[in-house]
Scaffold this active site. Sequence first.
Site, PDB file in Angstrom:
ATOM      1  N   SER A 143       0.951  -1.073  -0.092  1.00 35.28           N
ATOM      2  CA  SER A 143      -0.007  -0.027  -0.011  1.00 35.28           C
ATOM      3  C   SER A 143       0.939   1.183  -0.004  1.00 35.28           C
ATOM      4  CB  SER A 143      -0.858   0.008   1.086  1.00 35.28           C
ATOM      5  OG  SER A 143      -1.475   1.315   1.366  1.00 35.28           O
ATOM      6  N   TYR A 156      -2.989  -0.314  11.152  1.00 36.77           N
ATOM      7  CA  TYR A 156      -2.699  -0.900   9.706  1.00 36.77           C
ATOM      8  C   TYR A 156      -1.257  -0.252   9.056  1.00 36.77           C
ATOM      9  CZ  TYR A 156      -3.745  -1.864   4.430  1.00 36.77           C
ATOM     10  OH  TYR A 156      -3.640  -2.066   3.479  1.00 36.77           O
TER      11      TYR A 156
END
Length: 340
Positions: A143, A156
């Site tokens: 990501s 996260y």
Amino acid sequence: MTSKNGGRVVVITGASGGIGRAAARRFARRGDRVALLARGESGLDGAADDVRRAGGTALAVPVDVAEFDEVDAAAARVERELGPIDVWVNDAFTSVFAPFTEIEPKEFKRVTEVTYLGYVYGAKAALSRMLPRDHGTIVQVGSALAYRGIPLQTAYCGAKHAVQGFNEALRCELLHNRSHVRTTMVQMPAVNTPQFDWVLSRLPRHAQPVPPIYQPEVAAKAIVYAADHPGRREYWVGASTAATLIANAVAPGLLDRYLARTGFTSQQTSQPRDPHQPANLWEPADDTGEPDFGAHGDFDKRAHDRSAQLWASQHHALLGVAGAVATAVGAGLALRSRRS
């Protein structure tokens, strides 16, 4: 390398929904034999049906990636039933949408175990089988948040940063050993997946991906390409990913202030959060009797179905040649102009 039964053997964690589900369909379209690892039985059943309809062979294996013994046993079952693993895609994750002060220590630990250690355990299980054969590819689904932390996603972001460091170190070790096993990472933008309907949230309003938003099929295309071309250390998907990583490298302090101003509102819609929204932190949101969430979230009308940045990331050499030619032509024109 091709399995003796036809097609490659591909393992995908987090295959019951979102990016993993879309990737499973794309591998299946080529006739690959796809092992689907996840917890939710409804999602696994739906993903297996998708793979079969697309022309692939499906093996659904219920597993919690936070438990190494389960992951290793799943890998052993895949090799017994489908053949030697050619590609392992780490994609499973969970998260909590909340300010750090509102996340319980046990919740932070659980996110880390699934989202970071799940990748470590997947890589460990894959490598123990790939290294003796000196063949195989591990694709880490990353990501932009592996480089750039944002508010409301501390657990996260921390896990994705850890995956980034782990993958770099592992890649160096494989290169040192001159192994033909490869690892590569695909850095994703905001994607229209069901996570915003089942991730534990303490936000006042319904969570959303930070625009611009891309469809999971764009991510799936990048994953399959990376599996076929693992020599590149990483791929960037989406112009927003490229802009974020460049801005973070050049002016991280300014980006801190920008995200402090915009990061709270940009991750929430105008609708209040449903207090009865399921949460998959401890149990799968799509367990038996619950709905199959599929690959797409609630943002189809706002999501892009292609990425120019992905094409650019896949064609660096071509762009480099084009840039060199353009520079040479420009220099030649400038020289001619001076002479005249």
